[in-house]
Design an enzyme around this catalytic site. Structure first.
Site, PDB file in Angstrom:
ATOM      1  N   CYS A  94       0.843  -1.205   0.000  1.00  0.00           N
ATOM      2  CA  CYS A  94       0.000   0.000   0.000  1.00  0.00           C
ATOM      3  C   CYS A  94       0.880   1.257   0.000  1.00  0.00           C
ATOM      4  O   CYS A  94       1.577   1.517  -0.972  1.00  0.00           O
ATOM      5  CB  CYS A  94      -0.967  -0.039   1.173  1.00  0.00           C
ATOM      6  SG  CYS A  94      -2.265   1.205   1.046  1.00  0.00           S
ATOM      7  N   HIS A 151      -3.784  -4.931  -0.210  1.00  0.00           N
ATOM      8  CA  HIS A 151      -3.492  -5.543   1.092  1.00  0.00           C
ATOM      9  C   HIS A 151      -3.632  -7.061   0.983  1.00  0.00           C
ATOM     10  O   HIS A 151      -4.729  -7.588   1.118  1.00  0.00           O
ATOM     11  CB  HIS A 151      -4.480  -5.043   2.156  1.00  0.00           C
ATOM     12  CG  HIS A 151      -4.192  -3.660   2.613  1.00  0.00           C
ATOM     13  ND1 HIS A 151      -3.369  -3.383   3.680  1.00  0.00           N
ATOM     14  CD2 HIS A 151      -4.606  -2.451   2.144  1.00  0.00           C
ATOM     15  CE1 HIS A 151      -3.309  -2.061   3.850  1.00  0.00           C
ATOM     16  NE2 HIS A 151      -4.050  -1.480   2.929  1.00  0.00           N
ATOM     17  N   GLU A 196      -2.917  -9.158   3.120  1.00  0.00           N
ATOM     18  CA  GLU A 196      -3.196  -9.720   4.454  1.00  0.00           C
ATOM     19  C   GLU A 196      -4.470  -9.146   5.045  1.00  0.00           C
ATOM     20  O   GLU A 196      -4.750  -9.341   6.219  1.00  0.00           O
ATOM     21  CB  GLU A 196      -2.019  -9.373   5.382  1.00  0.00           C
ATOM     22  CG  GLU A 196      -2.064  -7.988   6.025  1.00  0.00           C
ATOM     23  CD  GLU A 196      -2.328  -6.780   5.124  1.00  0.00           C
ATOM     24  OE1 GLU A 196      -2.921  -5.825   5.613  1.00  0.00           O
ATOM     25  OE2 GLU A 196      -1.973  -6.787   3.922  1.00  0.00           O
TER      26      GLU A 196
END
Length: 1427
Positions: free
Chosen positions: A250, A334, A336
């Site tokens: 990010c 993202h 995760e």
């Protein structure tokens, strides 16, 4: 306490008012939106949202509350992404006041209050999202009422170093170095789970490569250019000859880009949501990712030696970069994410090692065989017409020739203009093999025709037919299908990937080990056929014995009754791209078949962890099974924990996939057909936006509720209890921006006489018992219980329906009480109470009932107060992308409509929910009408709410309103759209019922005038009209009181027929044989036809019934099609066997029929379609009914006789001149239409035919003569040719004489095996206690159980259409019921038996020869011909 009001003020001056929750404070920040449907705790604590006013597009927020913060792995928070909320404020459509979840510790409102964060609800978030989409992200401020807006300055977070504000203030311990720019706990968790020792350092920490083996750069908020210190520090360790590995996420991705000299830029409104598709460069695999960023990297500015790693499939922005030979890479998304999918969490391992090589090229077929599903039955209905039509459409786009086998004459897919060839033949291995020999296709689709097509395809594979003729199965391989269908193999396959199926064993003894109650289920069965719950050994043995009649494998599962049932629809292509398109939650707990349950999409009571846990499992399972195309997976989820079991996987299109397609706007069947051709998912376009890829997961900004419809009142002795086996005949889908709005809409859609969540339908007795709660009326029991003061907790104990849903139902009940407070003077009601009622889904009629007024008075008051619905689009992307969609619904939660009303359209009203009597035939008519209108150059509007139909496919018309067919809603749409006119005659009975109400409001009704429709529908007016014009009819009388009715029946003599007005499928119509019968039937008829007359007429026995379908223009008849019934009059035309052209009507009778049709058409001034029913006896013709609309037989006569009556009627209705067709005679072949019954689903129902309809579908086949066509049609309904013993059970001596006198040849001709025996048993109607023949009864039971008989012919004494419910159980009933329960073919009508005997005698041919007779198909490029 009244809610405090606040406003969201945007920098361009736009203001959104709403109700304040959380902290009472004014704030400012940057306004952004996020399209995820779950994960609000995770999003609010995500540091990337620092100083942003977060708008959530999904309208129902706070459903599962907020958990207590607790430590999870590695001492990190289990539920949150940081230690506090970082967003400045929260904007939502509706806040859930009563959250429900086992992990919930407080409400969202309480949590925000504790953290000092304000929230705003009651905002049209879709309107706000569209504004941000069009103008870009804007500054905004949330201003509490009473505070001056000028006192709250706009705050631009892009001018501050937000990373400095969110980064840690202390140094961590030595591990992998992670730069905290606003790090999320889950990033640390992902690193630790993989054995890393993580040191978290502040954003400006001076880096030293001796301190780490790898560098991780976290996400964070704001503009990356403010992090100059971070960029410099990273450059020192990354821009060297042999750098240590670097991975950025990010903001970390943007920082790494700045380090290497690339440029970043501010996006218009950023990407925020859980369903952003990213394509990996090199393999072209597409992954679904979570994102939250407003800046992006310009890929054109990347230096040499660097390359793009991922690209956004929607807006083509760069989503990742990688160095060509150094261990440096970063991604914008993202991998995760908590609140969202984790498809790429493998990037924390060595991502590039996980990328697979693209699969070898796929050879495209030139001709594809599509197997349909046959006649509509319970568990296998119109959804397969929709999915099959979509598949054919997809194949045609790819220029592939299509051949369809489907004997269902009433469906759209068997119409001209879709498949290149249609074979109206049984879907059995024998007939399909013959078609394969004839046509030589090189591909076949098995997953678009329900269980019928699937089972046939599996059998053809086993027999080696497909291999022999080199026909490749497209999409999911047969091996994968068998893995999902065979329970034992399925369990083993799940164990291979460490997933758990509900514990099951394949023996009666298993039940003792598992512990009662247990679930008995059949493999290779649809809709829970042959399944049920057993509470003890006796029930267990009965269920297992009956289940074996339907299948070769029976399993016993541990009962998980009371658990939540969750379903995901999954799509996967041949390149392993895989997405979940829709997740759904059953309101009813496990134990009630999903087809019987009320279903909500998306799920309302799962938190982000559960949602994504089940999503990830779905993808893992579908990949492991190797499914290509579409499938669904069902779970049982423990309501008290995260424990789940997989219930089953359907490796085919299902009822749920039709629902999911309509609920999301994602055309699953169309996409699945394309994937079957080897086209990669990312290459396909999202057909709603026309710009984004189909490799995405839809975001919903509305709530969908599906409710099933049962028609059990039409059956004698049937149980109204619902459970694991399906009994519903149709379903509706309602769309709203609150659960209550969609829920009440849906209840009205199921039954037009229901006003909503009504406590008066099923009054609560002394105590609500669990058995009542498992009945078809359970929702109304809940309404009555809430009214009677039952608490939500008590109802939860009784029903195990989640608290969240029960609280929502209580909201409706509470508001109804509030409305009733104004029943003395409705004008005293504050406008806000009315507005709230409309937002809770109350109809005008329902409000009128509460305040004791009229629907029109409430409507006028509502319009005076400007409380009007707005029109919203379904666009699959929650307004994130511009949508060119015409898929619309009405809601009272909104401030503006998504569409403009400029061009005039023609409005066609659909047929609503499938029910017995109004099914796919009327959908065929509505679709045909729309197609013809578009050919004529008109813009079209369709109003319908049935998710199973082709008419609710948004590419069929110019505007689709997926909403109620009621006076209120049709009138609302009419007033907004101002169409050229409304066509009511194509949707069956439902549109006709509102004709007069619309006419009184001066709506332009196209076609026959509503005044004349009323003259035909109103039994009294119609009978009087026939007398006036001198057309013969059975003697009749209007019901005024019971006494005069009894007097009339005594004068004309019983039996007499009771006929209510404005009903479909003979509802409450009955033949009375005595005064007692008459009184009972009159009560029912008056209940069904409250405000309309009931007529009694003489019932004529042993007469021939004739059906006439016609089209007229201003009373002049231009086309007539005549069909004759095989059965005597008294069997409803929907249950009768029809033959066209008629074989037994002479020329003189035909001329008289034409004369009658012309006279009635003229008298009613018909313009458009109409249908007449006549009876003939002793050379006399009498008219019994006229419907000024299309009828159930329109598709049958149109397709058999070669003239499309619907297209003709449409042209006439719009005033076009057409050439008269006259009497339609066909092209030399005979069509026979046979009903499809579903008695095997309806435990206990008696198999009798009468004047009220009981069949759920129909099939039709063609032949050189009626015998050949009848046999093919019978085989199409699942009938099997008898090879050994036949049980002949006869009720009256008249029938016995008939058989002995004329058909002793019966045995030799019907039975092909030498051992054939016919046992004739004369069983009179008698009480069980008076039965001297008990041994004989037991013998026959044993014979049936042991599959001793191949056919049962049961001709009862009362063979005249009367549904007479005896007070005792007759032997005839037992025989019929046992034949059904043990899957033995059954014939119960003497005329059908006669035809069946003639089939066997015809030309001296036996059945085997019959089966190899020419097969007829519709070749739509030429004409009907032999195959």
């Amino acid at each position: 306490m009244l809610a405090k009001i606040a406003s969201l003020v945007l920098e361009d001056g736009t203001t959104f008012k709403g109700r304040l929750f959380g902290s009472v404070s004014s704030v400012s920040g940057e306004v952004v939106f996020q399209t995820g449907m779950v994960g609000y705790p995770e999003a609010l604590t995500d540091p990337s949202y620092k100083s942003q006013i977060l708008t959530l597009t999904y309208p129902l927020i706070g459903n599962y509350g907020v958990p207590e913060d607790e430590d999870g792995e590695f001492g990190l928070s289990k539920w949150f992404e940081s230690s506090k909320i970082h967003a400045a404020a929260l904007i939502v459509g509706e806040l859930s006041e009563n959250p429900s979840h086992w992990s919930s510790a407080k409400s969202l409102d309480q949590w925000l209050r504790e953290q000092g964060i304000p929230g705003l609800e009651g905002v049209d978030t879709r309107c706000l999202t569209k504004k941000i989409r069009e103008k870009g992200t804007m500054l905004g401020k949330l201003v509490v009422e009473g505070t001056s807006a000028s006192d709250v300055p706009f705050d631009n977070p892009d001018t501050r170093n937000l990373v400095k504000e969110v980064s840690m203030k202390v140094k961590g311990t030595l591990r992998i170095t992670a730069i905290d720019c606003g790090i999320k706990y889950n990033q640390i968790r992902c690193l630790c789970q993989r054995g890393a020792r993580v040191t978290v350092v502040p954003w400006d920490y001076p880096l030293d490569s001796n301190e780490f083996d790898g560098l991780f750069i976290s996400n964070g908020p704001g503009n990356p250019e403010y992090c100059k210190e971070t960029v410099e520090n990273i450059r020192k360790v990354a821009c060297v000859e042999n750098p240590k590995p670097v991975f950025g996420i990010c903001l970390g991705h943007q920082l790494l880009s700045l380090v290497i000299g690339a440029k970043t830029y501010k996006m218009k409104y950023g990407n925020r949501g859980h369903n952003q598709p990213c394509i990996h460069k090199g393999t072209n695999r597409c992954f679904i990712t979570s994102q939250n960023h407003g800046f992006a990297v310009d890929p054109k500015t990347l230096p040499e030696d660097w390359d793009v790693l991922f690209t956004n499939a929607n807006d083509q922005t760069s989503e990742g970069i990688v160095h060509n030979h150094k261990p440096l890479f970063s991604v914008q998304f993202h991998p995760e994410h908590m609140a969202g999918p984790t498809d790429l969490v493998g990037l924390f391992d060595v991502f590039l090692d996980t990328v697979k090589d693209a699969k070898e090229a796929f050879v495209r077929p030139r001709k594809v065989l599509v197997l349909g599903s046959g006649g509509l039955s319970i568990g296998q209905a119109g959804e397969f017409d929709y999915s099959g039509s979509q598949a054919i459409k997809a194949l045609k786009e790819e220029n592939i020739q299509t051949v369809l086998i489907n004997p269902n004459i009433a469906t759209v897919q068997t119409s001209k203009g879709l498949a290149d060839k249609v074979y109206f033949l049984p879907i059995t291995p024998e007939y399909v093999t013959q078609v394969i020999k004839n046509e030589r296709p090189d591909g076949v689709l098995l997953t678009f025709g329900g269980q019928t097509a699937l089972n046939c395809g599996v059998e053809l594979t086993k027999q080696g037919v497909l291999e022999k003729y080199k026909v490749r199965v497209l999409g999911t391989p047969v091996a994968s299908i068998e893995m999902t269908e065979d329970r034992k193999i399925f369990v083993e396959k799940m164990e291979e990937i460490n997933e758990h199926v509900a514990p099951s064993e394949a023996a009666v003894a298993a039940a003792e080990r598992l512990g009662y109650p247990v679930l008995v289920r059949s493999a290779f069965a649809l809709g829970g056929l042959g399944s049920g719950f057993a509470n003890n050994r006796e029930e267990m043995i009965t269920l297992v014995t009956q289940a074996f009649a339907h299948t070769s494998q029976v399993l016993v599962d541990k009962s998980l009754k009371g658990w939540k049932e969750i379903e995901y629809e999954v799509v996967r292509d041949a390149y392993d791209n895989c997405v979940t398109v829709c997740n759904m939650e059953n309101i009813d707990p496990l134990g009630i078949h999903t087809g019987e349950s009320i279903v909500v999409a998306p799920s309302q009571t799962l938190n982000d962890y559960e949602y994504n846990m089940l999503r990830n499992t779905a993808i893992k399972v579908i990949r492991h099974l190797g499914i290509v195309g579409e499938c669904n997976i069902q779970y049982a989820l423990n309501p008290e924990s995260e424990q789940y079991y997989i219930i089953e996987v359907n490796a085919r299109l299902s009822r749920s996939s039709a629902l999911a397609s309509k609920a999301t706007g994602y055309p699953l069947a169309y996409v699945a057909a394309k994937l079957g051709l080897g086209i990669p998912l990312p290459v396909l376009k999202n057909s709603v936006t026309n710009s984004t890829t189909a490799n995405f997961e839809p975001s919903l900004d509305y709530c969908v509720v599906k409710v099933p419809r049962w028609d059990l009142s039409k059956f004698l002795r049937v149980s109204t209890k619902i459970g694991s086996s399906m009994k519903s005949v149709g379903e509706v889908m309602a769309i709203g921006r609150s659960f209550e709005e969609a829920f009440q809409k849906a209840l009205r859609m199921v039954d037009e006489n229901c006003v909503g969540f009504d406590h008066t339908i099923k009054p609560v007795s002394e105590e609500v018992c669990p058995s009542v709660v498992k009945s078809t009326n359970r929702i109304f029991v809940l309404a009555a219980a809430l009214r009677a003061g039952y608490t939500v907790e008590r109802l939860y104990e009784l029903t195990k329906i989640d608290h969240w849903f029960l609280h929502k139902m209580k909201n409706i009940a509470d508001h109804e009480k509030l409305l009733e407070a104004y029943n003395q003077d409705e004008s005293a009601m504050p406008p806000e109470v009315m507005r709230k009622a409309k937002q809770l889904g109350f109809s005008d009629k329902q409000i009128a009932q509460a305040v004791q007024s009229t629907e029109l008075a409430v409507r006028k008051m509502r319009r005076d107060w400007k409380i009007l619905p707005v029109v919203k689009q379904i666009d699959t992307v929650a307004a994130e992308w511009p949508a060119y969609t015409n898929y619309l619904y009405l809601t009272y939660h909104g401030s503006e409509s998504d569409v403009v009303f400029e061009q005039p359209h023609v409005m066609v009203i659909g047929s609503g929910v499938y029910r017995i009597g109004s099914s796919v035939e009327f959908d065929w008519c509505a679709v045909g009408c729309i197609i013809e209108l578009r050919k004529m150059g008109y813009k079209t509007i369709m109003v319908n709410y049935n998710p199973e139909t082709v008419s609710t496919d948004y590419d069929m018309c110019d505007r689709l309103y997926f909403d109620e067919i009621s006076f209120e809603v049709v009138m609302d749409i009419y007033e907004m759209e101002n169409p050229e006119g409304i066509i009511l005659s194509m949707g069956g009975q439902l549109p006709n019922n509102i004709a007069m109400s619309l006419h009184r409001q001066q709506c332009r009704i196209l076609g026959t005038s509503p005044e004349f429709i009323d003259s035909a529908e109103n039994r009294f007016k119609f009978s009087r009209m026939l007398d006036t014009i001198g057309i013969s009819q059975p003697r009749w009388k209007e019901l005024s009181d019971t006494e005069s009715a009894v007097g009339f029946c005594e004068t004309v003599g019983y039996p007499c027929l009771v006929r209510p007005s404005y009903v479909l499928s003979g509802a409450a119509m009955n033949v009375a044989y005595s005064d007692t019968d008459l009184e009972k039937y009159l009560r029912n008829a008056v209940a069904v036809s409250k405000e309309r007359p009931v007529v009694i007429s003489k019932f004529i026995q042993e007469a021939k019934e004739i059906d006439v379908d016609a089209v007229a223009c201003d009373g002049v008849v231009i086309a007539i099609a005549v069909s004759e019934h095989v059965e005597n009059a008294g069997v409803h035309s929907g249950d009768a066997t029809l033959v066209t052209p008629p074989q037994d009507i002479n020329q003189k009778t035909m001329e008289r029929i034409k004369m009658i049709v012309h006279a009635i058409g003229q008298e009613l001034q018909v313009t458009g379609p109409f249908n007449l029913q006549l009876i003939a006896k002793d050379d006399q013709l009498k008219v019994i009914e006229c419907n000024v609309r299309v009828s159930r037989s329109f598709p049958f006569v149109s397709k058999t006789l070669g003239v499309d009556l619907v297209a003709l009627a449409t042209r006439v209705i719009l005033g076009e001149e057409v050439e008269a067709v006259g009497l339609m005679k066909g092209n030399g072949i005979v069509g026979v239409k046979v009903p499809q019954f579903s008695f095997s689903r309806l435990a206990g129902a008696d198999v009798v035919l009468g004047v009220e309809m009981t069949s759920t579908g129909e099939v039709a086949c063609f032949g050189e003569n009626r015998y050949e066509a009848y046999l093919k049609a019978m085989l199409s309904t699942g009938f099997k040719i008898p090879k050994k013993n036949i049980l002949l059970s006869i009720g009256s001596f008249k029938v016995v004489d008939y058989f002995i006198a004329s058909r002793l040849l019966f045995c030799n001709s019907v039975c092909l095996s030498v051992s054939c025996q016919v046992m004739a048993v004369d069983w009179p109607f008698e009480e069980e206690s008076d039965c001297p023949n008990k041994d004989k009864q037991r013998n026959i039971m044993d014979y049936l159980e042991e599959n001793h008989f191949d056919l049962v012919i049961n001709l009862s004494m009362r063979n005249s259409g009367g549904r007479r419910l005896s007070s005792f159980v007759t032997k005839g009933y037992r025989t019929r019921r046992m034949a059904i329960d043990y899957s033995v073919p059954l014939i119960i009508d003497i005329k059908c038996t006669k035809l069946f005997v003639q089939v066997s005698l015809n030309d001296g041919r036996d059945f085997e020869a019959q089966k190899s007779a020419p097969i007829h198909h519709k070749n739509y490029s030429t004409q009907l011909r032999g195959g």
